[in-house]
Design a protein around this motif. Structure first.
Motif, PDB file in Angstrom:
ATOM      1  N   HIS A   8       6.097  -0.178  11.646  1.00  0.00           N
ATOM      2  CA  HIS A   8       5.594  -0.985  10.522  1.00  0.00           C
ATOM      3  C   HIS A   8       6.417  -0.452   9.360  1.00  0.00           C
ATOM      4  O   HIS A   8       6.234   0.712   8.975  1.00  0.00           O
ATOM      5  N   ILE A   9       7.361  -1.250   8.864  1.00  0.00           N
ATOM      6  CA  ILE A   9       8.354  -0.694   7.937  1.00  0.00           C
ATOM      7  C   ILE A   9       7.697   0.047   6.773  1.00  0.00           C
ATOM      8  O   ILE A   9       6.621  -0.323   6.307  1.00  0.00           O
ATOM      9  N   HIS A  10       8.395   1.077   6.324  1.00  0.00           N
ATOM     10  CA  HIS A  10       7.892   1.879   5.212  1.00  0.00           C
ATOM     11  C   HIS A  10       9.072   2.516   4.509  1.00  0.00           C
ATOM     12  O   HIS A  10      10.043   2.932   5.133  1.00  0.00           O
ATOM     13  N   LEU A  11       8.941   2.576   3.199  1.00  0.00           N
ATOM     14  CA  LEU A  11       9.891   3.335   2.391  1.00  0.00           C
ATOM     15  C   LEU A  11       9.338   4.732   2.238  1.00  0.00           C
ATOM     16  O   LEU A  11       8.173   4.899   1.855  1.00  0.00           O
ATOM     17  N   ILE A  49       5.848  10.206  -0.199  1.00  0.00           N
ATOM     18  CA  ILE A  49       4.922   9.074  -0.206  1.00  0.00           C
ATOM     19  C   ILE A  49       5.508   7.970   0.677  1.00  0.00           C
ATOM     20  O   ILE A  49       6.732   7.750   0.680  1.00  0.00           O
ATOM     21  N   LEU A  50       4.644   7.297   1.425  1.00  0.00           N
ATOM     22  CA  LEU A  50       5.061   6.144   2.229  1.00  0.00           C
ATOM     23  C   LEU A  50       4.597   4.882   1.522  1.00  0.00           C
ATOM     24  O   LEU A  50       3.432   4.776   1.120  1.00  0.00           O
ATOM     25  N   ILE A  51       5.517   3.940   1.359  1.00  0.00           N
ATOM     26  CA  ILE A  51       5.226   2.675   0.671  1.00  0.00           C
ATOM     27  C   ILE A  51       5.453   1.565   1.687  1.00  0.00           C
ATOM     28  O   ILE A  51       6.569   1.426   2.219  1.00  0.00           O
ATOM     29  N   ILE A  52       4.411   0.809   1.968  1.00  0.00           N
ATOM     30  CA  ILE A  52       4.478  -0.140   3.082  1.00  0.00           C
ATOM     31  C   ILE A  52       4.001  -1.530   2.644  1.00  0.00           C
ATOM     32  O   ILE A  52       3.133  -1.650   1.769  1.00  0.00           O
ATOM     33  N   PRO A  53       4.539  -2.566   3.254  1.00  0.00           N
ATOM     34  CA  PRO A  53       3.984  -3.899   3.009  1.00  0.00           C
ATOM     35  C   PRO A  53       2.661  -4.028   3.762  1.00  0.00           C
ATOM     36  O   PRO A  53       2.507  -3.462   4.850  1.00  0.00           O
ATOM     37  N   ASN A  54       1.706  -4.737   3.193  1.00  0.00           N
ATOM     38  CA  ASN A  54       0.443  -4.954   3.909  1.00  0.00           C
ATOM     39  C   ASN A  54       0.666  -5.829   5.137  1.00  0.00           C
ATOM     40  O   ASN A  54      -0.043  -5.709   6.132  1.00  0.00           O
ATOM     41  N   THR A  96       0.862  -1.190   0.000  1.00  0.00           N
ATOM     42  CA  THR A  96       0.000   0.000   0.000  1.00  0.00           C
ATOM     43  C   THR A  96       0.895   1.235   0.000  1.00  0.00           C
ATOM     44  O   THR A  96       1.959   1.225   0.643  1.00  0.00           O
ATOM     45  N   ALA A  97       0.489   2.279  -0.702  1.00  0.00           N
ATOM     46  CA  ALA A  97       1.254   3.534  -0.721  1.00  0.00           C
ATOM     47  C   ALA A  97       0.294   4.704  -0.573  1.00  0.00           C
ATOM     48  O   ALA A  97      -0.786   4.725  -1.173  1.00  0.00           O
ATOM     49  N   PHE A  98       0.716   5.663   0.248  1.00  0.00           N
ATOM     50  CA  PHE A  98      -0.129   6.836   0.515  1.00  0.00           C
ATOM     51  C   PHE A  98       0.769   8.023   0.828  1.00  0.00           C
ATOM     52  O   PHE A  98       1.931   7.862   1.231  1.00  0.00           O
ATOM     53  N   ARG A  99       0.216   9.230   0.669  1.00  0.00           N
ATOM     54  CA  ARG A  99       1.019  10.427   0.922  1.00  0.00           C
ATOM     55  C   ARG A  99       1.245  10.617   2.414  1.00  0.00           C
ATOM     56  O   ARG A  99       0.335  10.397   3.221  1.00  0.00           O
TER      57      ARG A  99
END
Ligand code: 5GP
Length: 117
Positions: A99-102, A40-45, A27-30
C-alpha cells in the motif's frame, strides 16, 4: 485486484498508530521502527499497491502526499535542516507493505542515498 494490508486497519483506526494527520484522502503516522529521529509514513487512504499501480487519475492524490509531507516536516522542525522522502517499490526497492507510502525521514544527517548490501 490488490489485497488490503494492515495499513487499512490503521487508516480505519482499528489498530493503533501514532497518527499525526488524517483527512479524506491521506493519513500519516509514525513508523513503528524508526530509522531516523523523524520517521513518518504518509499514505493515500485509497489502496494503491505499488508505484507501478499509480494511474493518471491518482496524480492529485500523489501530489497531496508531498503537500502533507511538507506540513509534517515543518511540524517536526526539520524543514530547514532537511529531510528525505522515499517510496520503495517491489523487491529490489525493499517494499514490505503493498500500500504505497512516502517515508518522511529526518532529524539527523541521512548519509548516502542508497545503502547496498
Ligand atoms: P516499506 O519497507 O514497505 O517501504 O515500509 C514499510 C514500513 O512500515 C517499515 O518502515 C516498517 O517499519 C513500517 N511498519 C511495519 N509494521 C508497522 C506497524 O504495525 N505500524 C507502523 N506504524 N509501522 C509499521
Amino acid at each position: 485486484m490488490a489485497e488490503e494490508t494492515f495499513f487499512r486497519k490503521i487508516i480505519d483506526k482499528e489498530i493503533p498508530s501514532d497518527m499525526l494527520y488524517q483527512d479524506d484522502f491521506v493519513t500519516a503516522f509514525r513508523d513503528i521502527s524508526p530509522q531516523a529521529p523523524t520517521h513518518i509514513l504518509i499514505i493515500p487512504n485509497k489502496l494503491i499497491a505499488t508505484a507501478n499501480d499509480i494511474e493518471i487519475e491518482d496524480e492529485l492524490l500523489i501530489g497531496k502526499l508531498y503537500s502533507v509531507a511538507k506540513i509534517l516536516a515543518k511540524q517536526e522542525g526539520i524543514d530547514e535542516s532537511g529531510y528525505r522522502l522515499i517510496m520503495n517499490c517491489n523487491q529490489d526497492g525493499g517494499q514490505e507493505v503493498f500500500h504505497i507510502h512516502l517515508h518522511l525521514l529526518g532529524g539527523k544527517p541521512l548519509g548516502q542515498l542508497v545503502a547496498v548490501g
